[in-house]
Design a protein around this motif. Structure first.
Motif, PDB file in Angstrom:
ATOM      1  N   GLU A 150       5.454   1.772  -0.477  1.00 16.28           N
ATOM      2  CA  GLU A 150       5.073   1.627  -1.872  1.00 16.28           C
ATOM      3  C   GLU A 150       4.028   2.677  -2.221  1.00 16.28           C
ATOM      4  OE1 GLU A 150       3.771  -2.415  -2.109  1.00 16.28           O
ATOM      5  OE2 GLU A 150       1.847  -2.036  -1.122  1.00 16.28           O
ATOM      6  N   MET A 151       3.825   2.885  -3.532  1.00 19.20           N
ATOM      7  CA  MET A 151       2.808   3.821  -4.000  1.00 19.20           C
ATOM      8  C   MET A 151       1.906   3.101  -4.989  1.00 19.20           C
ATOM      9  SD  MET A 151       3.144   7.513  -5.999  1.00 19.20           S
ATOM     10  CE  MET A 151       3.523   8.517  -4.563  1.00 19.20           C
ATOM     11  N   THR A 152       0.606   3.363  -4.868  1.00 21.02           N
ATOM     12  CA  THR A 152      -0.337   2.742  -5.785  1.00 21.02           C
ATOM     13  C   THR A 152      -0.476   3.569  -7.064  1.00 21.02           C
ATOM     14  OG1 THR A 152      -2.319   3.912  -5.020  1.00 21.02           O
ATOM     15  CG2 THR A 152      -1.625   1.980  -3.742  1.00 21.02           C
ATOM     16  N   ARG A 153      -1.150   2.997  -8.040  1.00 22.59           N
ATOM     17  CA  ARG A 153      -1.341   3.681  -9.321  1.00 22.59           C
ATOM     18  C   ARG A 153      -2.364   4.806  -9.239  1.00 22.59           C
ATOM     19  NH1 ARG A 153      -1.217  -1.891 -10.850  1.00 22.59           N
ATOM     20  NH2 ARG A 153       0.891  -2.428 -11.542  1.00 22.59           N
ATOM     21  N   SER A 154      -2.913   5.018  -8.034  1.00 21.43           N
ATOM     22  CA  SER A 154      -3.771   6.186  -7.816  1.00 21.43           C
ATOM     23  C   SER A 154      -3.079   7.228  -6.931  1.00 21.43           C
ATOM     24  CB  SER A 154      -5.097   5.755  -7.184  1.00 21.43           C
ATOM     25  OG  SER A 154      -4.882   5.200  -5.902  1.00 21.43           O
ATOM     26  N   GLY A 155      -1.778   7.010  -6.685  1.00 20.37           N
ATOM     27  CA  GLY A 155      -1.006   7.999  -5.936  1.00 20.37           C
ATOM     28  C   GLY A 155      -1.026   7.835  -4.438  1.00 20.37           C
ATOM     29  N   ASN A 156      -1.574   6.738  -3.946  1.00 19.79           N
ATOM     30  CA  ASN A 156      -1.665   6.542  -2.504  1.00 19.79           C
ATOM     31  C   ASN A 156      -0.392   5.882  -1.978  1.00 19.79           C
ATOM     32  OD1 ASN A 156      -3.074   6.547   0.011  1.00 19.79           O
ATOM     33  ND2 ASN A 156      -3.440   4.354  -0.224  1.00 19.79           N
ATOM     34  N   GLY A 157       0.271   6.516  -1.039  1.00 19.41           N
ATOM     35  CA  GLY A 157       1.442   5.925  -0.404  1.00 19.41           C
ATOM     36  C   GLY A 157       1.024   5.055   0.760  1.00 19.41           C
ATOM     37  N   ARG A 158       1.708   3.917   0.920  1.00 19.02           N
ATOM     38  CA  ARG A 158       1.314   3.017   2.003  1.00 19.02           C
ATOM     39  C   ARG A 158       2.471   2.101   2.377  1.00 19.02           C
ATOM     40  NH1 ARG A 158      -2.825  -0.765  -1.584  1.00 19.02           N
ATOM     41  NH2 ARG A 158      -1.228  -2.093  -2.546  1.00 19.02           N
ATOM     42  N   ASP A 159       2.316   1.434   3.530  1.00 19.61           N
ATOM     43  CA  ASP A 159       3.296   0.461   3.989  1.00 19.61           C
ATOM     44  C   ASP A 159       3.110  -0.849   3.223  1.00 19.61           C
ATOM     45  OD1 ASP A 159       4.679   1.807   6.205  1.00 19.61           O
ATOM     46  OD2 ASP A 159       2.711   1.803   7.173  1.00 19.61           O
ATOM     47  N   ARG A 160       4.200  -1.387   2.715  1.00 21.13           N
ATOM     48  CA  ARG A 160       4.154  -2.698   2.090  1.00 21.13           C
ATOM     49  C   ARG A 160       3.931  -3.755   3.171  1.00 21.13           C
ATOM     50  NH1 ARG A 160       8.970  -5.857  -1.157  1.00 21.13           N
ATOM     51  NH2 ARG A 160       9.898  -5.749   0.922  1.00 21.13           N
ATOM     52  N   ASP A 161       3.044  -4.699   2.898  1.00 22.07           N
ATOM     53  CA  ASP A 161       2.719  -5.819   3.792  1.00 22.07           C
ATOM     54  C   ASP A 161       2.010  -5.391   5.071  1.00 22.07           C
ATOM     55  OD1 ASP A 161       3.804  -7.821   2.110  1.00 22.07           O
ATOM     56  OD2 ASP A 161       5.814  -7.369   2.836  1.00 22.07           O
ATOM     57  N   TRP A 162       1.340  -4.249   5.054  1.00 20.78           N
ATOM     58  CA  TRP A 162       0.607  -3.755   6.216  1.00 20.78           C
ATOM     59  C   TRP A 162      -0.400  -4.801   6.710  1.00 20.78           C
ATOM     60  CZ3 TRP A 162       0.194  -0.647  10.143  1.00 20.78           C
ATOM     61  CH2 TRP A 162      -1.058  -0.249  10.647  1.00 20.78           C
ATOM     62  N   LEU A 163      -0.294  -5.184   7.971  1.00 17.28           N
ATOM     63  CA  LEU A 163      -1.177  -6.101   8.687  1.00 17.28           C
ATOM     64  C   LEU A 163      -1.104  -7.545   8.202  1.00 17.28           C
ATOM     65  CD1 LEU A 163      -4.396  -3.968   9.357  1.00 17.28           C
ATOM     66  CD2 LEU A 163      -2.333  -4.226  10.755  1.00 17.28           C
ATOM     67  N   VAL A 164      -0.089  -7.879   7.440  1.00 14.47           N
ATOM     68  CA  VAL A 164       0.152  -9.280   7.097  1.00 14.47           C
ATOM     69  C   VAL A 164       0.683  -9.992   8.345  1.00 14.47           C
ATOM     70  CG1 VAL A 164       1.622 -10.847   5.743  1.00 14.47           C
ATOM     71  CG2 VAL A 164       0.595  -8.828   4.666  1.00 14.47           C
ATOM     72  N   PRO A 165       0.173 -11.198   8.669  1.00 12.73           N
ATOM     73  CA  PRO A 165       0.739 -11.919   9.818  1.00 12.73           C
ATOM     74  C   PRO A 165       2.250 -12.120   9.640  1.00 12.73           C
ATOM     75  CG  PRO A 165      -1.315 -12.941   9.127  1.00 12.73           C
ATOM     76  CD  PRO A 165      -0.987 -11.904   8.083  1.00 12.73           C
ATOM     77  N   ALA A 166       3.010 -11.804  10.678  1.00 16.12           N
ATOM     78  CA  ALA A 166       4.467 -11.898  10.570  1.00 16.12           C
ATOM     79  C   ALA A 166       4.910 -13.306  10.212  1.00 16.12           C
ATOM     80  CB  ALA A 166       5.101 -11.447  11.884  1.00 16.12           C
ATOM     81  N   ALA A 167       4.166 -14.320  10.654  1.00 16.46           N
ATOM     82  CA  ALA A 167       4.531 -15.702  10.358  1.00 16.46           C
ATOM     83  C   ALA A 167       4.402 -16.020   8.870  1.00 16.46           C
ATOM     84  CB  ALA A 167       3.658 -16.659  11.170  1.00 16.46           C
ATOM     85  N   ASP A 168       3.619 -15.197   8.143  1.00 19.77           N
ATOM     86  CA  ASP A 168       3.404 -15.440   6.713  1.00 19.77           C
ATOM     87  C   ASP A 168       4.269 -14.564   5.822  1.00 19.77           C
ATOM     88  OD1 ASP A 168       1.451 -17.236   7.480  1.00 19.77           O
ATOM     89  OD2 ASP A 168      -0.182 -15.777   7.276  1.00 19.77           O
ATOM     90  N   GLU A 169       5.029 -13.655   6.418  1.00 21.90           N
ATOM     91  CA  GLU A 169       5.846 -12.721   5.630  1.00 21.90           C
ATOM     92  C   GLU A 169       7.284 -13.217   5.605  1.00 21.90           C
ATOM     93  OE1 GLU A 169       8.633 -10.287   4.579  1.00 21.90           O
ATOM     94  OE2 GLU A 169       8.349  -9.881   6.719  1.00 21.90           O
TER      95      GLU A 169
END
Length: 337
Positions: A150-169
């Motif tokens: 995903e990309m933020t409104r400031s232009g930063n690209g990143r992984d969606r759900d980064w470091l979310v516990p797998a049990a909660d995703e």
């Protein structure tokens, strides 16, 4: 891809190696354990591209994996160049990407192709790419690495759900802004339409750039929760390495200039400039070796981005002229910082 249910579908799984033959061999082994291929009519071939490791990796991989195509890339021109070499060497209906520091669960390839082919690639749902559920290897509790880019409104690209516990995703299959180059499937027809990875980016943001190009051309990008891999994050390059930081800082600005709405692109430029200024001020206050190295790297990345800005603005114009989908439609996927 052929549209008939009983037609064979050729799949090339591409891995790029650079001085990590042990990791690469484990990734290859995980592809050799794939299930559900025969009943779906999938013919899977594995392509390993050695990006000029120069450390004996090429010979070792050829010795270990004689049943697969192992290519000498000649030199290290980055991840995108390695993938492009693999695509050109073994044309297929579908290209599956897997980082060499990741291991795929047995149903990975089948799940990606199922999601890619679900709409038949016609009408208003032309599926150009499917991104996998990438989990961080060795974490306790198990954490998510990515469910797409995903990309933020400031232009930063990143992984969606980064470091979310797998049990909660528990995200279902569905639309995402972009795919992660670490584990995804690409439709050959979509690549024929928009082109391959941009090799000038060298590494990082090349998947975000290709995602923008796919979406502007009218191809959708989906997430498959059933396509699972376990990834040793940045085991090959290292998130703290100079090349990682340089590439991220420079390419964040360049990709925003190419694709994002003007306010987002300007914010990305301002952020990069501000980071450079802060690094210089830190050197003025405390001229330590660490601060000097950080300032030098930021000056190099910002300077490189500035030199490449005219060419990227010209590319922005060319993309706009060829686009089937307006920028604002893709920008609807942008998220808060």
């Amino acid at each position: 891809m052929a549209g008939e249910a009983d037609a064979r579908v050729t799949v090339s799984a591409i891995l790029v190696n650079w001085r990590q033959p042990e990791l690469t061999s484990r990734a290859v082994a995980s592809l050799e354990r794939q299930t559900g291929l025969a009943e779906r009519g999938l013919d899977l071939a594995v392509v390993i591209v050695d990006n000029g490791s120069g450390d004996g990796s090429l010979a070792l991989l050829r010795e270990r994996h004689p049943q697969h195509l192992v290519i000498d890339g000649g030199r290290n021109d980055g991840f995108g160049a390695g993938v492009n070499t693999g695509i050109r060497a073994r044309p297929a209906d579908v290209y599956v990407l897997l980082n060499n520091d990741a291991e795929a669960e047995p149903g990975f390839v089948a799940a990606l192709v199922d999601e890619l082919r679900a709409a038949g690639g016609t009408g208003n749902d032309r599926r150009g790419a499917v991104t996998a559920r990438i989990l961080l290897a060795g974490t306790d509790p198990l954490l998510v690495n990515s469910t797409g880019n995903e990309m933020t409104r400031s232009g930063n690209g990143r992984d969606r759900d980064w470091l979310v516990p797998a049990a909660d995703e528990h995200r279902p299959a569905g639309e995402v802004m972009g795919f992660s180059g670490g584990a995804a499937a690409l439709d050959a027809r979509a690549l024929d339409d928009v082109g391959l990875f941009d090799e000038s980016l060298f590494m990082y943001y090349e998947d975000t750039d290709l995602s923008w190009r796919l979406r502007r051309a009218g191809w959708s990008i989906r997430y498959s929760p059933d396509a699972v891999v376990h990834h040793a994050h940045a085991a090959s390059s290292g998130t703290g390495s100079d090349v990682f930081r340089f590439s991220n800082e420079r390419n964040r600005m360049l990709v925003a200039l190419r694709h994002a709405p003007a306010p987002v692109a300007l914010t990305a430029v301002a952020r990069t400039a501000a980071g450079t200024l802060r690094a210089l001020l830190a050197v003025a206050r405390t001229p330590s070796p660490e601060h000097r190295a950080d300032a030098r790297r930021r000056l190099r990345s910002f300077g490189s981005a500035l030199r490449l800005t005219p060419a990227n603005l010209a590319l922005r114009v060319r993309i706009d002229r060829a686009a089937r989908v307006p920028r604002r439609a893709v920008a609807a996927f942008l998220v808060a910082e």
